[in-house]
Write a protein that holds these residues in place. Structure first.
Motif, PDB file in Angstrom:
ATOM      1  N   GLU A  27      -7.646  -6.758  -6.963  1.00 17.98           N
ATOM      2  CA  GLU A  27      -7.938  -8.175  -6.777  1.00 17.98           C
ATOM      3  C   GLU A  27      -6.697  -9.249  -7.466  1.00 17.98           C
ATOM      4  N   THR A  28      -6.699 -10.222  -7.000  1.00 24.26           N
ATOM      5  CA  THR A  28      -5.715 -11.163  -7.372  1.00 24.26           C
ATOM      6  C   THR A  28      -6.222 -12.422  -7.420  1.00 24.26           C
ATOM      7  N   PHE A  29      -5.601 -13.432  -7.924  1.00 22.06           N
ATOM      8  CA  PHE A  29      -5.925 -14.713  -8.209  1.00 22.06           C
ATOM      9  C   PHE A  29      -4.957 -15.939  -8.252  1.00 22.06           C
ATOM     10  N   PHE A  30      -5.321 -17.172  -8.061  1.00 19.72           N
ATOM     11  CA  PHE A  30      -4.759 -18.251  -8.069  1.00 19.72           C
ATOM     12  C   PHE A  30      -5.455 -19.385  -8.308  1.00 19.72           C
ATOM     13  N   TYR A  31      -4.621 -20.680  -8.479  1.00 21.22           N
ATOM     14  CA  TYR A  31      -5.504 -21.800  -8.768  1.00 21.22           C
ATOM     15  C   TYR A  31      -5.343 -22.782  -7.741  1.00 21.22           C
ATOM     16  N   ILE A  32      -6.358 -23.568  -7.238  1.00 20.72           N
ATOM     17  CA  ILE A  32      -6.251 -24.819  -6.483  1.00 20.72           C
ATOM     18  C   ILE A  32      -6.380 -26.051  -7.073  1.00 20.72           C
ATOM     19  N   ARG A  33      -5.409 -27.217  -7.183  1.00 18.66           N
ATOM     20  CA  ARG A  33      -5.590 -28.182  -7.782  1.00 18.66           C
ATOM     21  C   ARG A  33      -5.794 -29.404  -6.886  1.00 18.66           C
ATOM     22  N   PHE A  73      -3.103 -19.705   6.456  1.00 15.33           N
ATOM     23  CA  PHE A  73      -4.087 -19.967   5.307  1.00 15.33           C
ATOM     24  C   PHE A  73      -3.723 -21.173   4.492  1.00 15.33           C
ATOM     25  N   ASP A  74      -4.272 -22.440   5.014  1.00 18.10           N
ATOM     26  CA  ASP A  74      -4.074 -23.650   4.401  1.00 18.10           C
ATOM     27  C   ASP A  74      -5.275 -24.034   3.372  1.00 18.10           C
ATOM     28  N   VAL A  75      -4.638 -24.202   1.952  1.00 14.79           N
ATOM     29  CA  VAL A  75      -5.671 -24.284   0.829  1.00 14.79           C
ATOM     30  C   VAL A  75      -6.755 -25.621   1.095  1.00 14.79           C
ATOM     31  N   ALA A  76      -7.965 -25.347   0.831  1.00  9.02           N
ATOM     32  CA  ALA A  76      -8.758 -26.169   1.000  1.00  9.02           C
ATOM     33  C   ALA A  76      -9.697 -26.449  -0.249  1.00  9.02           C
ATOM     34  N   PRO A  77     -10.454 -27.515  -0.459  1.00 12.56           N
ATOM     35  CA  PRO A  77     -11.597 -27.413  -1.545  1.00 12.56           C
ATOM     36  C   PRO A  77     -12.488 -26.319  -1.352  1.00 12.56           C
ATOM     37  N   PRO A  78     -13.228 -25.989  -2.501  1.00 14.26           N
ATOM     38  CA  PRO A  78     -13.159 -26.575  -3.874  1.00 14.26           C
ATOM     39  C   PRO A  78     -11.948 -26.272  -4.770  1.00 14.26           C
ATOM     40  N   ARG A  79     -11.791 -27.012  -5.637  1.00  9.90           N
ATOM     41  CA  ARG A  79     -10.570 -26.458  -6.630  1.00  9.90           C
ATOM     42  C   ARG A  79     -11.078 -25.749  -7.740  1.00  9.90           C
ATOM     43  N   GLY A  80     -10.161 -25.152  -8.260  1.00  9.53           N
ATOM     44  CA  GLY A  80     -10.468 -24.212  -9.132  1.00  9.53           C
ATOM     45  C   GLY A  80      -9.789 -22.848  -9.004  1.00  9.53           C
ATOM     46  N   THR A 113       0.768  -1.252  -0.112  1.00  6.57           N
ATOM     47  CA  THR A 113      -0.023   0.026  -0.041  1.00  6.57           C
ATOM     48  C   THR A 113       0.885   1.220  -0.083  1.00  6.57           C
ATOM     49  N   ARG A 114       0.192   2.485  -0.562  1.00 14.10           N
ATOM     50  CA  ARG A 114       0.886   3.612  -0.464  1.00 14.10           C
ATOM     51  C   ARG A 114       0.940   4.335   0.691  1.00 14.10           C
ATOM     52  N   ALA A 115       0.069   3.919   1.592  1.00 14.76           N
ATOM     53  CA  ALA A 115      -0.408   4.661   2.795  1.00 14.76           C
ATOM     54  C   ALA A 115      -0.750   3.907   3.841  1.00 14.76           C
ATOM     55  N   ALA A 116      -0.763   4.237   5.038  1.00 15.63           N
ATOM     56  CA  ALA A 116      -1.317   3.293   6.259  1.00 15.63           C
ATOM     57  C   ALA A 116      -2.619   3.330   6.295  1.00 15.63           C
ATOM     58  N   GLY A 117      -3.294   2.174   6.662  1.00 13.95           N
ATOM     59  CA  GLY A 117      -4.599   2.429   6.809  1.00 13.95           C
ATOM     60  C   GLY A 117      -5.188   0.935   7.363  1.00 13.95           C
ATOM     61  N   TYR A 118      -6.534   0.559   7.082  1.00 11.55           N
ATOM     62  CA  TYR A 118      -7.105  -0.786   7.117  1.00 11.55           C
ATOM     63  C   TYR A 118      -7.390  -1.569   6.107  1.00 11.55           C
ATOM     64  N   LEU A 119      -7.085  -2.909   6.311  1.00 13.44           N
ATOM     65  CA  LEU A 119      -7.191  -3.758   5.154  1.00 13.44           C
ATOM     66  C   LEU A 119      -7.988  -5.156   5.409  1.00 13.44           C
ATOM     67  N   THR A 120      -8.883  -5.262   4.578  1.00  8.88           N
ATOM     68  CA  THR A 120      -9.943  -6.425   4.657  1.00  8.88           C
ATOM     69  C   THR A 120      -9.531  -7.328   3.475  1.00  8.88           C
ATOM     70  N   LEU A 121      -9.365  -8.498   3.635  1.00  6.55           N
ATOM     71  CA  LEU A 121      -9.162  -9.794   2.527  1.00  6.55           C
ATOM     72  C   LEU A 121     -10.429 -10.521   2.689  1.00  6.55           C
ATOM     73  N   VAL A 122     -10.964 -10.498   1.583  1.00  5.64           N
ATOM     74  CA  VAL A 122     -12.302 -11.403   1.302  1.00  5.64           C
ATOM     75  C   VAL A 122     -12.014 -12.284   0.026  1.00  5.64           C
ATOM     76  N   SER A 123     -12.553 -13.646   0.103  1.00  3.75           N
ATOM     77  CA  SER A 123     -12.522 -14.361  -0.777  1.00  3.75           C
ATOM     78  C   SER A 123     -13.951 -14.945  -1.209  1.00  3.75           C
ATOM     79  N   LEU A 124     -13.915 -15.320  -2.468  1.00  2.00           N
ATOM     80  CA  LEU A 124     -15.109 -15.995  -3.107  1.00  2.00           C
ATOM     81  C   LEU A 124     -14.784 -17.413  -3.718  1.00  2.00           C
ATOM     82  N   ASP A 125     -15.096 -18.298  -3.151  1.00  2.00           N
ATOM     83  CA  ASP A 125     -14.792 -19.824  -3.835  1.00  2.00           C
ATOM     84  C   ASP A 125     -15.480 -19.994  -5.091  1.00  2.00           C
ATOM     85  N   PRO A 126     -15.134 -21.062  -5.788  1.00  2.00           N
ATOM     86  CA  PRO A 126     -15.758 -21.421  -6.896  1.00  2.00           C
ATOM     87  C   PRO A 126     -17.317 -21.671  -6.923  1.00  2.00           C
ATOM     88  N   ASN A 127     -17.627 -22.284  -5.852  1.00  2.00           N
ATOM     89  CA  ASN A 127     -18.957 -22.383  -5.563  1.00  2.00           C
ATOM     90  C   ASN A 127     -19.792 -21.210  -5.242  1.00  2.00           C
TER      91      ASN A 127
END
Length: 163
Positions: free
Chosen positions: A157-163, A102-109, A60-74
């Motif tokens: 936003e960023t992304f990665f894949y779970i196999r 953060f331990d990667v868990a199903p669903p895959r995708g 980040t360019r400045a100090a502040g407050y961060l929330t990280l959220v996810s949305l799974d393939p389902n």
């Protein structure tokens, strides 16, 4: 305490003007560009096997407050980090002082992670539980940042894949 990351389609944010997002989902963000980078520790678009540990780097360019959220393939939404204070610069989650992983868990995708940043502490609690389609997911994250001026908020936003 160990937090299992139900990484499906991890998703992140919205705000005020259009940006380019790797899987372009039509997200909007502030023109302030307060988040300069967000990516998994192996790089954006990388692959993780179920059970592997994931780390997320946010710059980040400045100090502040961060929330990280996810949305799974389902379509299930998760809050990974809520209103964490971050200094300007790079912060990697989980931080050494965090009592979870953060331990990667199903669903895959395809997994998307959405980082929501505000310069001041959020006055409302972000509630992400349930199942979302892309439109509703964008609406919920947009509604969360609307109380903040465009120069005091950002979503990337960023992304990665779970196999």
């Amino acid at each position: 305490m160990k937090q299992v990351l139900l990484l499906g389609t991890l998703a992140l944010g919205l705000s005020a003007c259009t940006i380019n997002v790797r899987p372009n989902l039509g997200l909007a963000t502030s023109s302030a560009n307060l988040i300069t980078d967000i990516r998994p520790d192996r790089g954006e678009g990388s692959t993780y096997a179920i059970g592997e540990r994931l780390r997320l780097r946010v710059q980040t360019r400045a100090a502040g407050y961060l929330t990280l959220v996810s949305l799974d393939p389902n379509g299930n939404g998760n809050v990974l980090i809520r209103n964490a204070y971050v200094p300007a610069g790079t912060t990697t989650f989980p931080r050494p002082t965090d009592a979870f992983t953060f331990d990667v868990a199903p669903p895959r995708g395809l997994q998307r992670v959405r980082a929501i940043f505000t310069r001041s502490a959020p006055s409302t609690q972000l509630v992400f539980n349930g199942t979302y389609d892309q439109g509703r997911w964008n609406s919920v994250t947009q509604a969360y940042v609307e109380p903040y001026s465009a120069q005091d908020r950002d979503i990337q936003e960023t992304f990665f894949y779970i196999r």
